[in-house]
Design a protein around this motif. Structure first.
Motif, PDB file in Angstrom:
ATOM      1  N   GLN A 185      -4.466  48.328  -8.380  1.00 37.96           N
ATOM      2  CA  GLN A 185      -3.580  49.197  -7.610  1.00 37.96           C
ATOM      3  C   GLN A 185      -4.112  49.476  -6.209  1.00 37.96           C
ATOM      4  N   ARG A 186      -5.349  49.097  -5.922  1.00 37.77           N
ATOM      5  CA  ARG A 186      -5.923  49.305  -4.588  1.00 37.77           C
ATOM      6  C   ARG A 186      -5.514  48.204  -3.606  1.00 37.77           C
ATOM      7  N   GLN A 187      -4.736  47.255  -4.061  1.00 42.24           N
ATOM      8  CA  GLN A 187      -4.333  46.148  -3.190  1.00 42.24           C
ATOM      9  C   GLN A 187      -3.397  46.615  -2.089  1.00 42.24           C
ATOM     10  N   ARG A 188      -3.651  46.139  -0.862  1.00 40.92           N
ATOM     11  CA  ARG A 188      -2.686  46.308   0.223  1.00 40.92           C
ATOM     12  C   ARG A 188      -1.615  45.246   0.031  1.00 40.92           C
ATOM     13  N   LEU A 189      -0.381  45.682  -0.107  1.00 39.60           N
ATOM     14  CA  LEU A 189       0.696  44.725  -0.313  1.00 39.60           C
ATOM     15  C   LEU A 189       1.178  44.193   1.029  1.00 39.60           C
ATOM     16  N   ASN A 190       1.296  42.885   1.122  1.00 43.00           N
ATOM     17  CA  ASN A 190       1.715  42.222   2.341  1.00 43.00           C
ATOM     18  C   ASN A 190       3.115  41.659   2.152  1.00 43.00           C
ATOM     19  N   GLU A 191       3.899  41.710   3.200  1.00 43.00           N
ATOM     20  CA  GLU A 191       5.279  41.273   3.097  1.00 43.00           C
ATOM     21  C   GLU A 191       5.458  39.836   3.565  1.00 43.00           C
ATOM     22  N   VAL A 192       6.191  39.080   2.774  1.00 39.49           N
ATOM     23  CA  VAL A 192       6.584  37.724   3.120  1.00 39.49           C
ATOM     24  C   VAL A 192       8.084  37.618   2.897  1.00 39.49           C
ATOM     25  N   GLN A 193       8.827  37.319   3.952  1.00 41.98           N
ATOM     26  CA  GLN A 193      10.287  37.248   3.887  1.00 41.98           C
ATOM     27  C   GLN A 193      10.873  38.546   3.300  1.00 41.98           C
ATOM     28  N   ASN A 194      10.354  39.666   3.768  1.00 41.80           N
ATOM     29  CA  ASN A 194      10.824  41.002   3.399  1.00 41.80           C
ATOM     30  C   ASN A 194      10.591  41.355   1.926  1.00 41.80           C
ATOM     31  N   ASN A 195       9.736  40.591   1.273  1.00 40.49           N
ATOM     32  CA  ASN A 195       9.358  40.906  -0.104  1.00 40.49           C
ATOM     33  C   ASN A 195       7.867  41.190  -0.162  1.00 40.49           C
ATOM     34  N   GLN A 196       7.496  42.209  -0.948  1.00 43.25           N
ATOM     35  CA  GLN A 196       6.078  42.499  -1.115  1.00 43.25           C
ATOM     36  C   GLN A 196       5.449  41.425  -1.994  1.00 43.25           C
ATOM     37  N   LEU A 197       4.332  40.891  -1.534  1.00 43.03           N
ATOM     38  CA  LEU A 197       3.702  39.760  -2.198  1.00 43.03           C
ATOM     39  C   LEU A 197       2.403  40.197  -2.868  1.00 43.03           C
ATOM     40  N   PRO A 198       2.369  40.246  -4.197  1.00 41.15           N
ATOM     41  CA  PRO A 198       1.108  40.568  -4.872  1.00 41.15           C
ATOM     42  C   PRO A 198       0.234  39.328  -4.948  1.00 41.15           C
ATOM     43  N   LEU A 199      -0.943  39.379  -4.347  1.00 40.17           N
ATOM     44  CA  LEU A 199      -1.847  38.236  -4.322  1.00 40.17           C
ATOM     45  C   LEU A 199      -2.932  38.459  -5.366  1.00 40.17           C
ATOM     46  N   LEU A 200      -2.559  38.242  -6.603  1.00 38.29           N
ATOM     47  CA  LEU A 200      -3.437  38.424  -7.744  1.00 38.29           C
ATOM     48  C   LEU A 200      -3.701  37.048  -8.350  1.00 38.29           C
TER      49      LEU A 200
END
Length: 240
Positions: A185-200
């Protein structure tokens, strides 16, 4: 008359080289890698594997194959290291600071020097050192953090002090997502094409358990699509 001479901070570096980032979101991107000396979980010497695993409670000393020992290393000031990276990298301005554990060494002045040299700074950390502890600028009272943080934890989540990260990489089979649900849950979520991208990422251990770990990663990702299977493309391409 005596003068107080302030000794400039130096950084002990094992190697600086230009290659391709092999893992994660930036896989395939040309990069300047900087390997810092030392780790807080393993000495780097084969005869201390079992001792360090027992001392730290981490499994990684038993299979880590990275050479981050002091032999053959060199000390750089922040300015010298930035210059060396520009010399090695040419036009490449994406860098990856790794180790060992880079946050044992990375300081605000080095982050500033690399930013001034035009670098986008990514680091690869085990999550046991906080950014506040490593990269706080005392003079300006602010955090001088790297631009991108990849965390591959090797201790239980309750022992991790890293405040946030951009990518989480768990090495299977020893480090399972079920044991890091709170830390994720400490991940900074980054947006790609207006969607939040979970990089897990699920990284199969490259050793005797590779087949078992790969199948575990595939099965877990298919059942939990927020997770992805990490492929070490630098090994496929045979680059360092």
């Amino acid at each position: 008359m005596e003068f107080n001479v302030v000794k400039e901070t130096t950084y002990r570096v094992k190697s600086v080289w230009k290659t391709l980032q092999g893992e994660g979101l930036f896989a395939g991107r040309p990069a300047v890698f900087v390997r810092m000396v030392g780790c807080n979980l393993w000495s780097g010497y084969a005869d201390t594997r079992e001792r360090d695993a027992a001392r730290t409670g981490a499994n990684c000393p038993m299979w880590c194959d990275t050479d981050f020992t002091k032999e053959g290393s060199r000390a750089y000031t922040a300015a010298e290291l930035a210059q060396e990276m520009r010399s090695v990298g040419g036009d490449v301005r994406f860098c990856v600071i790794t180790g060992g554990e880079p946050l044992l060494h990375l300081k605000a002045e080095l982050v500033e020097a690399l930013h001034q040299a035009g670098f986008f700074i990514a680091i690869e950390t085990n999550g046991t050192v906080s950014l506040q502890e490593a990269c706080w600028n005392e003079e300006e009272n602010r955090l001088e953090a790297p631009d991108w943080i990849v965390c591959s934890p090797k201790l239980p989540q309750e022992q991790l002090t890293l405040e946030y990260f951009d990518e989480l990489k768990l090495v299977l089979p020893d480090y399972h997502p079920a044991k890091y649900s709170d830390f994720a849950q400490r991940q900074r979520l980054n947006e790609v094409q207006n969607n939040q991208l979970p990089l897990l990422w699920l990284q199969p251990e490259d050793g005797d358990r590779l087949h078992q770990a790969t199948q575990m990663a595939i099965n877990y990702a298919l059942d939990n699509p927020e997770w992805r299977v990490s492929v070490q493309t630098h090994k496929i391409l045979n680059v360092e």
